[in-house]
Structure formats: structure tokens, C-alpha cells
Enzyme design. Structure first.
Site, PDB file in Angstrom:
ATOM      1  NE  ARG A 142      -0.928  -1.097  -6.709  1.00 45.29           N
ATOM      2  CZ  ARG A 142      -1.231  -2.562  -6.055  1.00 45.29           C
ATOM      3  NH1 ARG A 142      -0.205  -3.419  -5.967  1.00 45.29           N
ATOM      4  NH2 ARG A 142      -2.407  -2.847  -6.007  1.00 45.29           N
ATOM      5  CB  THR A 195       1.513  -1.185 -15.750  1.00 41.33           C
ATOM      6  OG1 THR A 195       1.446   0.039 -14.835  1.00 41.33           O
ATOM      7  CG2 THR A 195       1.070  -0.660 -16.946  1.00 41.33           C
ATOM      8  CG  ASP A 227      -7.223   1.356  -1.640  1.00 38.36           C
ATOM      9  OD1 ASP A 227      -6.851   2.180  -1.044  1.00 38.36           O
ATOM     10  OD2 ASP A 227      -7.007   1.354  -2.936  1.00 38.36           O
ATOM     11  CG  ASP A 270     -10.130   3.688  -1.995  1.00 42.63           C
ATOM     12  OD1 ASP A 270      -9.736   5.071  -1.989  1.00 42.63           O
ATOM     13  OD2 ASP A 270     -10.499   2.815  -2.495  1.00 42.63           O
TER      14      ASP A 270
END
Ligand code: PRP
Ligand code: URA
Length: 208
Positions: free
Chosen positions: A103, A107, A199, A202
Site C-alpha cells: 500500500r 494514497t 501492522d 511488521d
């Protein structure tokens, strides 16, 4: 919403609670992603077609059934990698096709960087594996890629979804079944699921 299945299984809820915990370390996090994926796959594959057969036991003949269709597991890099091994063990005859998307942080739109699909489809059912359905952009883009490739039947399997992501994926692809462990409250201003788990890439890979 039709086609959206949120697991109500106690084992899924138990494991998801530990997965969300900010104190859960990457090794345990990866184990949980794998285990939850297996449990979700059990639910998501309930309608796979079977071909009847007969098997010879030590005591005689028994009726049996084999999976009839060829299945493609499609992990979305990176975070979907943690979901694939366990599901593959349950369906060792499956093919695995990787799609790489990240991603764009500004944006929030998906950017494709890897795709190793063969020229024409080799499977009848594709199961997309990606733990997080946030804006839904990555999942919709993955389904777009699979449909352009010629995939007929596609299912999405994720762990946590935001309502916004479910709507985006469902609106764009109403034929795709969405199997999820939990639907959370909302997205925050930077596109993260709240309360979510942070995340997913991560936390699996110890980065970030
Ligand atoms: C995460 C996740 C999904 C995507 C979901 O990947 O694994 O692919 O975000 O967000 P969306 O629904 O808003 O598109 P990320 O882009 O962080 O890449 P990574 O797995 O490589 O860390
Ligand atoms: N990707 C993640 O890993 N987590 C989120 O909450 C949203 C996107």
C-alpha cells in the site's frame, strides 16, 4: 451482507485475542496466524466439490470422496505468507501463486510489484490469503488480477477486516466469498484498522 462470513468459532476468538496483544512476539504471532488460517480454511472450504470414490480398507470396500477441483492458494506478499503454509498442509495438492502488493502510504492505493501467475489458469478455485482487509484496495486489486487471468471462483480469507474494506471488496466483487476471523470498528486517519492488531507484516517479520 451476503457472502461475508465472520467466524464464531471459540478457538478462533481465543487465538485472535492473543494475536492482537501488543506484547505478542513475532514467533508466537506467526504461529497464531498459521493456526487461525487453518481454522478459517476449514470453514471456507466447506462447499468444495467432491468426486465420489471407493477405497479398499483392510476389512473391505468403503465409500469415499476426493476433492474434485484444483485449488490455488494466493498469498498476498508479505503478510499473506504467514497464512499459506498451514492451509497448504491441509490441502497439499494445491498450487501456490504469489502476488506482491504494497500500500502506498500516502494514497493508500495498492502497488503491484510481483506476479508469478502462469499464462492461463491452472486451477478452478482460488483462495486469496491476506490477514488485513483495511481499505479493501489490495484485496480488490488481487481479485482483479485473478479475474483478468481467468479465475472462475475466488474466495478471500483474512483475519481482521474493517467495515470499509468489506464494503469495497464486496461492491467490486459481489461473487467473492469473504471469510474473516473478526470485523472491527473502523479505519483510522492513516488507514489502519482500529482496534486491529497493528501492522501484520511488521509483526510477523519483526520489522518496523
Ligand atoms: C497490508 C496487508 C494488506 C494491505 C491491506 O499490506 O497485508 O495487503 O495492507 O490494506 P488495504 O486493504 O488498505 O489495501 P502492506 O501494504 O502493509 O504490505 P506488507 O504486507 O508487505 O507489509
Ligand atoms: N495493514 C496492516 O497490516 N494493518 C492494518 O491495520 C491495515 C493495513
Amino acid at each position: 451482507m451476503r457472502n461475508v462470513y465472520e467466524s464464531s468459532h471459540p478457538l478462533v476468538k481465543h487465538k485472535l485475542t492473543i494475536l492482537r496483544d501488543r506484547e505478542t512476539k513475532p514467533k508466537k504471532f506467526r504461529e497464531l496466524i498459521r493456526e487461525i488460517a487453518i481454522l478459517l480454511a476449514y470453514e471456507a472450504t466447506r462447499d468444495l466439490a467432491l468426486a465420489p470414490t471407493t477405497v479398499e480398507t483392510p476389512m473391505g470396500k468403503a465409500p469415499g470422496a476426493f476433492l474434485q477441483e484444483q485449488i490455488g492458494l494466493v498469498p498476498v506478499l508479505r503478510a499473506g505468507l504467514g497464512m499459506v503454509e498451514g492451509v497448504w498442509e491441509m490441502m497439499p495438492g494445491s498450487e501456490v501463486w504469489h502476488i506482491g502488493l504494497f500500500r502506498d502510504e500516502r494514497t493508500l492505493k495498492p502497488v503491484q510489484y510481483y506476479n508469478k501467475l502462469p499464462v492461463s489458469p491452472t486451477v478452478q478455485v482460488c483462495i486469496v490469503l491476506d490477514p488485513m482487509l483495511a481499505t479493501g484496495g489490495s484485496a480488490s486489486a488481487t481479485v482483479d488480477i485473478l479475474k483478468k487471468w481467468g479465475a472462475q471462483r475466488i474466495k478471500y480469507m483474512g483475519i481482521i477486516a474493517a467495515p470499509e474494506g468489506i464494503k469495497t471488496l464486496h461492491d467490486a466483487h459481489p461473487d467473492v466469498d469473504i471469510h474473516i476471523a473478526a470485523v472491527d470498528e473502523r479505519l483510522n486517519e492513516i488507514g489502519y484498522i482500529v482496534p486491529g492488531l497493528g501492522d501484520a507484516g511488521d509483526r510477523q517479520f519483526g520489522t518496523g
